[in-house]
Write a protein that holds these residues in place. Structure first.
Motif, PDB file in Angstrom:
ATOM      1  N   ILE A 122       0.904  -1.210   0.202  1.00 16.16           N
ATOM      2  CA  ILE A 122      -0.004  -0.124  -0.202  1.00 16.16           C
ATOM      3  C   ILE A 122       0.760   1.103   0.204  1.00 16.16           C
ATOM      4  N   VAL A 123       0.716   2.027  -0.930  1.00 10.51           N
ATOM      5  CA  VAL A 123       1.324   3.278  -0.852  1.00 10.51           C
ATOM      6  C   VAL A 123       0.473   4.556  -0.626  1.00 10.51           C
ATOM      7  N   PHE A 124       0.903   5.621  -0.084  1.00  6.45           N
ATOM      8  CA  PHE A 124       0.150   6.943   0.193  1.00  6.45           C
ATOM      9  C   PHE A 124       0.930   8.110   0.195  1.00  6.45           C
ATOM     10  N   ASN A 125       0.169   9.292  -0.108  1.00  5.17           N
ATOM     11  CA  ASN A 125       0.738  10.510  -0.030  1.00  5.17           C
ATOM     12  C   ASN A 125      -0.266  11.611   0.744  1.00  5.17           C
ATOM     13  N   VAL A 126       0.389  11.935   1.659  1.00  6.58           N
ATOM     14  CA  VAL A 126      -0.578  12.792   2.444  1.00  6.58           C
ATOM     15  C   VAL A 126       0.079  14.190   2.667  1.00  6.58           C
ATOM     16  N   THR A 127      -0.546  15.186   2.665  1.00  2.49           N
ATOM     17  CA  THR A 127       0.212  16.357   3.053  1.00  2.49           C
ATOM     18  C   THR A 127      -0.028  17.285   4.356  1.00  2.49           C
ATOM     19  N   ALA A 128       0.718  17.522   5.331  1.00  3.34           N
ATOM     20  CA  ALA A 128       0.249  18.354   6.403  1.00  3.34           C
ATOM     21  C   ALA A 128       0.718  19.691   6.202  1.00  3.34           C
ATOM     22  N   ARG A 129      -0.432  20.532   6.346  1.00  4.62           N
ATOM     23  CA  ARG A 129      -0.231  22.038   6.237  1.00  4.62           C
ATOM     24  C   ARG A 129      -0.402  22.599   7.477  1.00  4.62           C
ATOM     25  N   ASN A 130       0.753  23.585   7.910  1.00  5.65           N
ATOM     26  CA  ASN A 130       0.713  24.509   9.180  1.00  5.65           C
ATOM     27  C   ASN A 130       0.143  25.912   8.450  1.00  5.65           C
TER      28      ASN A 130
END
Ligand SMILES: *[C@@H]1O[C@H](CO)[C@@H](O)[C@H](O)[C@H]1NC(C)=O
Length: 223
Positions: free
Chosen positions: A93-101
């Motif tokens: 399983i591969v994923f791409n998530v972004t965390a924005r401040n």
């Protein structure tokens, strides 16, 4: 103009029988009283006005300084080989998530961060995403990972469950990003908050994230 003194000279109490108790001293006192009332009213108004302005400034400062929790978005998620009958032998399983401040002046410290994948509320895999990390104001961190082998626990039975759900058009997963964060406001650091972002994500028959799950904001809660 009739000053109290003139009144006393021109009008004797006998000429004004109705108001005969009102002596010049009385009028002087009345003028003085109304002056005092007016001054105290003015002081009151100025004080209330100042209080109001200070309140508004405090409110605006609070609005602009109050820390916002980081914003997580899921962009990519895929289960490789979902269409294959023996896919469980080498699942990935591969994923791409972004965390924005999104804060203007507030930085965010993350302690180590972990990404876990759940299927029907059971954890099927987990992987470290970050060591300690400082995210400056108005910046975005990309978090990508691949789960396979040791970090992904999918047996034949579970794979068959995936296949069954897949035949109906979509398979639902939940990706949970967990960390402990502190806010940094100039030189001051807040206390640590346990943080969890929950991304509900569905993949189609090809194992790729469905458009309805793509770029969706994941709810974040503190523990
Ligand atoms: C992850 O997604 C972001 C936003 O769509 C993109 O900018 C970035 O290049 C992607 N990174 C990887 C490694 O796929």
């Amino acid at each position: 103009m009739n000053t109290p003194t003139q009144l006393a000279e021109t009008k004797t109490p006998e000429e004004r029988p109705i108001k005969r108790h009102h002596t010049p001293r009385y009028y002087a006192q009345r003028v003085k009283d109304s002056l005092t009332t007016r001054v105290s009213k003015l002081i009151c108004a100025v004080f209330l006005g100042l209080l109001f302005i200070v309140g508004i400034i405090t409110f605006i400062l609070w609005l602009s300084l109050r820390p916002h929790r980081p914003r997580f978005f899921i962009h990519h998620f895929s289960v490789l080989g979902l269409g294959l009958d023996n896919g469980y032998k080498n699942p990935e399983i591969v994923f791409n998530v972004t965390a924005r401040n999104s804060n203007l002046n507030i930085g965010i410290y993350y302690d180590s961060m972990v990404g876990s994948v759940y299927y029907k509320n059971q954890k099927i895999g987990s992987t470290p995403l970050l060591d300690e990390y400082y995210e400056g104001p108005k910046t975005t961190k990309v978090l990508t990972a691949a789960l396979s082998g040791e970090t992904l626990n999918v047996d034949r039975h579970r794979w068959m469950e995936f296949s069954k759900e897949r035949s109906k058009g979509a398979v639902g997963f939940r990706l949970e990003i967990s960390s402990t964060i502190r806010f940094r406001i100039s030189a001051w650091n807040s206390k640590r908050h346990g943080m969890h972002a929950n991304c509900d994500v569905s993949v189609g028959r090809d194992g790729l994230i469905l458009p309805s799950s793509k770029d969706v904001r994941c709810p974040v809660y503190f523990s």
